[in-house]
Scaffold this active site. Structure first.
Site, PDB file in Angstrom:
ATOM      1  N   SER A 163       1.154  -1.440   0.131  1.00  0.00           N
ATOM      2  CA  SER A 163      -0.034   0.022  -0.258  1.00  0.00           C
ATOM      3  C   SER A 163       0.610   1.804   0.407  1.00  0.00           C
ATOM      4  O   SER A 163       1.577   1.283  -1.009  1.00  0.00           O
ATOM      5  CB  SER A 163      -0.980  -0.264   1.365  1.00  0.00           C
ATOM      6  OG  SER A 163      -2.067   0.972   0.935  1.00  0.00           O
ATOM      7  N   ASP A 216     -10.386  -5.358  -3.953  1.00  0.00           N
ATOM      8  CA  ASP A 216     -10.252  -4.056  -2.317  1.00  0.00           C
ATOM      9  C   ASP A 216     -10.297  -2.839  -2.715  1.00  0.00           C
ATOM     10  O   ASP A 216     -10.878  -2.325  -3.665  1.00  0.00           O
ATOM     11  CB  ASP A 216      -8.146  -3.828  -3.422  1.00  0.00           C
ATOM     12  CG  ASP A 216      -7.153  -3.232  -2.568  1.00  0.00           C
ATOM     13  OD1 ASP A 216      -7.874  -2.653  -1.324  1.00  0.00           O
ATOM     14  OD2 ASP A 216      -6.393  -3.032  -2.405  1.00  0.00           O
ATOM     15  N   HIS A 248      -7.962  -5.624   0.534  1.00  0.00           N
ATOM     16  CA  HIS A 248      -6.624  -5.019   0.803  1.00  0.00           C
ATOM     17  C   HIS A 248      -5.889  -5.439   1.641  1.00  0.00           C
ATOM     18  O   HIS A 248      -5.753  -4.852   2.975  1.00  0.00           O
ATOM     19  CB  HIS A 248      -7.563  -3.748   1.390  1.00  0.00           C
ATOM     20  CG  HIS A 248      -5.866  -1.977   1.709  1.00  0.00           C
ATOM     21  ND1 HIS A 248      -5.332  -2.043  -0.229  1.00  0.00           N
ATOM     22  CD2 HIS A 248      -5.510  -1.379   2.054  1.00  0.00           C
ATOM     23  CE1 HIS A 248      -4.461  -0.872   0.224  1.00  0.00           C
ATOM     24  NE2 HIS A 248      -4.556  -1.018   1.708  1.00  0.00           N
TER      25      HIS A 248
END
Length: 270
Positions: A163, A216, A248
């Site tokens: 991320s 996600d 995610h």
């Protein structure tokens, strides 16, 4: 598309990539500083973690010939990913998961949390913390340089992240004027997309593994795929893999793929 990016933040220092939705807190939820600090203990806990150590590491059991630096996501620490790498480790590789500094995040009303740079907007055309991104990128490049001084050549060093950490790693890899051993990009995006490809330096023939969950809700899958499409012209050895239904997060299957990528990119030199 960036409107889906970073709307959640993990609430514990466990592996961000292994979190389910139940372990996440919406970044845009209106919380008072008192609630944020006293209910979840974020500020005190993370401040203490940062003061105690700069990274969580898995040290090699055999002759150290390669290193992996991996950066966690927003609101996390390196401890969770360090645990993840301990399950897929190779004895000759050192795995180092640095902790992000604790700083205010504009999008979350200035509340403090571990963050590699400030998040100012969720809009694709919105402002980005260019100075913060570049500083985090330089800090990661400095870790590579320090590792070289210890006798590990840059082409035996992989960098990567999940991320927000992946965005830093991607920027660092593109602007570093040397060849590294590889790049791992999990559930991430291309930062400073309007200008970064004009700032590419050095040999970019190293292998790249980019992966993203198709479900996600935080860093939208389409954004990850678009980032791949933009960088593949300058990263010719990039592989993009999607994981159906994954949010995610990471998964055992993805971690096995990460393990195989590392083994191939950094084979045992002894």
């Amino acid at each position: 598309m960036l409107g889906q990016v970073l709307t959640r933040v993990s609430v514990r220092g466990q592996p961000s990539g292994l979190h389910t939705a139940g372990h996440l807190l919406r970044l845009t939820t209106i919380l008072s500083t008192h609630c944020f600090s006293s209910t979840f203990g974020f500020q005190e806990t993370f401040m203490n973690v940062m003061a105690a150590t700069k990274s969580a590491d898995v040290n090699p059991k055999a002759n150290h010939t390669a290193t992996v630096f991996f950066l966690h996501g927003l609101g996390d620490t390196g401890h969770g990913w360090c645990d993840g790498f301990s399950g897929i480790k190779e004895d000759y590789i050192r795995y180092s998961c640095p902790h992000a500094p604790v700083q205010s995040v504009s999008l979350n009303h200035g509340m403090k949390m571990p963050s590699w740079f400030d998040i100012q907007s969720l809009s694709f055309s919105g402002p980005e913390d260019e100075a913060g991104i570049k500083q985090a990128s330089l800090n990661l490049q400095s870790l590579v340089q320090d590792e070289e001084k210890k006798g590990i050549p840059s082409d035996r060093i992989i960098i990567g992240g999940f991320s927000q950490g992946g965005a830093v790693a991607l920027h660092a890899a593109l602007t570093m004027n040397k060849k590294i051993g590889g790049l791992i990009l999990l559930s991430t995006w291309l930062p400073l997309h309007a200008k970064i490809l004009k700032e590419v330096k050095g040999d970019k023939s190293f292998p790249v593994f980019q992966a993203h969950g198709t479900s996600d809700p935080v860093v939208n899958f389409a954004l990850g795929k678009m980032s791949y499409e933009k960088v593949k012209s300058v990263l010719p050895n990039i592989t993009f893999k999607d994981y159906g239904g994954m949010g995610h997060s990471s998964s055992p299957t993805e971690m096995v793929d990460v393990k195989e990528f590392i083994k191939k990119a950094l084979p045992n030199a002894s």
